[in-house]
Design an enzyme around this catalytic site. Structure first.
Site, mmCIF file in Angstrom:
data_model
loop_
_atom_site.group_PDB
_atom_site.id
_atom_site.type_symbol
_atom_site.label_atom_id
_atom_site.label_comp_id
_atom_site.label_asym_id
_atom_site.label_seq_id
_atom_site.Cartn_x
_atom_site.Cartn_y
_atom_site.Cartn_z
ATOM 1 C CB SER A 145 -5.805 -6.509 3.474
ATOM 2 O OG SER A 145 -5.731 -7.903 3.686
ATOM 3 C CE1 TYR A 158 -0.257 -7.103 3.111
ATOM 4 C CE2 TYR A 158 -2.159 -8.282 3.987
ATOM 5 C CZ TYR A 158 -1.553 -7.576 2.967
ATOM 6 O OH TYR A 158 -2.230 -7.345 1.786
HETATM 7 P P1 NAD Z 1 2.201 -7.307 -5.782
HETATM 8 O O1 NAD Z 1 3.250 -7.790 -4.850
HETATM 9 O O2 NAD Z 1 2.066 -7.932 -7.126
HETATM 10 O O3 NAD Z 1 2.273 -5.731 -5.950
HETATM 11 C C1 NAD Z 1 2.864 -4.857 -5.047
HETATM 12 C C2 NAD Z 1 3.415 -3.684 -5.819
HETATM 13 O O4 NAD Z 1 4.103 -2.803 -4.915
HETATM 14 C C3 NAD Z 1 4.436 -4.140 -6.855
HETATM 15 O O5 NAD Z 1 4.283 -3.363 -8.030
HETATM 16 C C4 NAD Z 1 5.744 -3.856 -6.171
HETATM 17 O O6 NAD Z 1 6.838 -3.673 -7.070
HETATM 18 C C5 NAD Z 1 5.412 -2.587 -5.395
HETATM 19 N N1 NAD Z 1 6.332 -2.365 -4.289
HETATM 20 C C6 NAD Z 1 6.744 -3.289 -3.377
HETATM 21 N N2 NAD Z 1 7.653 -2.748 -2.552
HETATM 22 C C7 NAD Z 1 7.819 -1.466 -2.943
HETATM 23 C C8 NAD Z 1 8.636 -0.397 -2.491
HETATM 24 N N3 NAD Z 1 9.481 -0.561 -1.464
HETATM 25 N N4 NAD Z 1 8.560 0.807 -3.106
HETATM 26 C C9 NAD Z 1 7.726 0.980 -4.169
HETATM 27 N N5 NAD Z 1 6.932 0.001 -4.647
HETATM 28 C C10 NAD Z 1 6.979 -1.210 -4.036
HETATM 29 O O7 NAD Z 1 0.856 -7.548 -5.008
HETATM 30 P P2 NAD Z 1 -0.620 -6.967 -5.202
HETATM 31 O O8 NAD Z 1 -1.514 -8.033 -4.753
HETATM 32 O O9 NAD Z 1 -0.839 -6.356 -6.517
HETATM 33 O O10 NAD Z 1 -0.595 -5.850 -4.054
HETATM 34 C C11 NAD Z 1 -1.053 -4.541 -4.230
HETATM 35 C C12 NAD Z 1 -1.681 -4.066 -2.926
HETATM 36 O O11 NAD Z 1 -2.856 -4.838 -2.658
HETATM 37 C C13 NAD Z 1 -0.784 -4.226 -1.704
HETATM 38 O O12 NAD Z 1 -0.962 -3.129 -0.839
HETATM 39 C C14 NAD Z 1 -1.323 -5.492 -1.068
HETATM 40 O O13 NAD Z 1 -1.053 -5.548 0.294
HETATM 41 C C15 NAD Z 1 -2.789 -5.329 -1.351
HETATM 42 N N6 NAD Z 1 -3.607 -6.530 -1.249
HETATM 43 C C16 NAD Z 1 -3.393 -7.616 -2.058
HETATM 44 C C17 NAD Z 1 -4.236 -8.731 -1.930
HETATM 45 C C18 NAD Z 1 -4.085 -9.957 -2.761
HETATM 46 O O14 NAD Z 1 -4.768 -10.949 -2.499
HETATM 47 N N7 NAD Z 1 -3.233 -9.989 -3.756
HETATM 48 C C19 NAD Z 1 -5.269 -8.722 -1.003
HETATM 49 C C20 NAD Z 1 -5.448 -7.602 -0.207
HETATM 50 C C21 NAD Z 1 -4.619 -6.517 -0.349
#
Ligand code: NAD
Length: 253
Positions: A145, A158
């Site tokens: 991130s 986080y």
């Molecule tokens: P999101 O919340 O849409 O996706 C997260 C996914 O993880 C979902 O499919 C959710 O169902 C799954 N998940 C959550 N808890 C879970 C559990 N206990 N067991 C199994 N699966 C679980 O968000 P995203 O943005 O697609 O996030 C994906 C990754 O990217 C994460 O690690 C997030 O921290 C990271 N990230 C996102 C951003 C952003 O701006 N969106 C930026 C940096 C990093």
């Protein structure tokens, strides 16, 4: 030929957090390149399954809660039973909890650290053991991130977890590169997914963030597909232990 090095035909990939957002985009990227995808999520992932099936490849969707280590061995076992091998692990599932640091609870600390860091390490360890057993190359991609580099606001667990992800990505590469295993991370910038829905709904924070992104827009799941494929394929064989930002220029500011 160089484009052949990006092909994933015959490779089997596990992608966690596959139901939506960045994980769904990565599933599609790997499948479009020829991989068989095992998607894992704690909710069902019918949309991802449908889109993978439309691509014509094989896939398996598993429901498992990654807040604990308990389901990990079963996920690997089911993958091997269905497809006989593992080549790629993408540790994408992650959560975020927001509260002032003065009020932050132990539960919001532990839950986030458990899924975002502890599960990432132990699933990587399990995959690495399998790669060594197979005597094959292996690719592990972690999702870091901007908060692997910066402190963030109201998200201390986080920040701790994603800073840790960048650290263990280096640590695992140091020990496992000799087995032809690549462990890298992708650090997405501010992407339009569920994870950032509250930020985008907050007009002040949203325009503050957008105003700082040189690209002038939020990222999308499609924006990660190219880097994910590079790190999952032979084209990335000499990249190890590194965290690559895909952030529209955010860190350059
Ligand atoms: P999101 O919340 O849409 O996706 C997260 C996914 O993880 C979902 O499919 C959710 O169902 C799954 N998940 C959550 N808890 C879970 C559990 N206990 N067991 C199994 N699966 C679980 O968000 P995203 O943005 O697609 O996030 C994906 C990754 O990217 C994460 O690690 C997030 O921290 C990271 N990230 C996102 C951003 C952003 O701006 N969106 C930026 C940096 C990093």
């Amino acid at each position: 030929m160089i484009l052949d090095q990006f092909k994933l035909d015959g490779k089997v990939a596990i992608v966690t957090g596959c139901s939506t957002g960045l994980g769904q985009g990565i599933c599609l990227a790997l499948a479009e390149a020829g991989a068989t995808v095992v998607g894992v999520d704690y909710v069902a992932a019918p949309e991802t399954q449908k889109r993978l099936e439309e691509l014509g490849g094989k896939c398996l969707m598993l429901v498992a809660n990654l807040l604990t280590l308990e389901p990990l061995e079963g996920i690997l076992r089911q993958t091997l039973e269905a497809f006989g091998r593992l080549d790629i692990l993408v540790n994408n599932a992650g959560i975020i909890r927001r509260n002032d640091a003065l009020e932050f609870s132990e539960k919001d600390w532990d839950d986030v650290l458990n899924i975002n860091l502890k599960t990432v390490f132990f699933f990587s360890q399990l995959a690495a053991k399998q790669f060594v057993k197979q005597g094959s190359k292996g690719k592990i991609i972690n999702i870091a991130s901007m908060l692997s580099y910066q402190g963030g606001i109201r998200v201390p667990s986080y920040t701790a977890s994603k800073s840790g992800v960048m650290g263990i990505t280096r640590a695992m590469a140091n020990e496992w590169a000799k087995y032809h295993i690549n462990i890298n991370a992708i650090a997405p910038g501010y992407m339009a997914t569920n994870n950032t829905a509250p930020l985008r709904a907050d007009e002040g924070r949203s325009s503050e963030i957008l105003g700082r992104i040189p690209a002038g827009r939020w990222g999308t799941p499609d924006d990660l597909k190219g880097v994910a494929l590079l790190l999952a394929s032979d084209a990335g064989d000499y990249i190890n232990g590194f965290t690559i930002a895909v952030d529209g220029g955010w860190l350059a500011r």
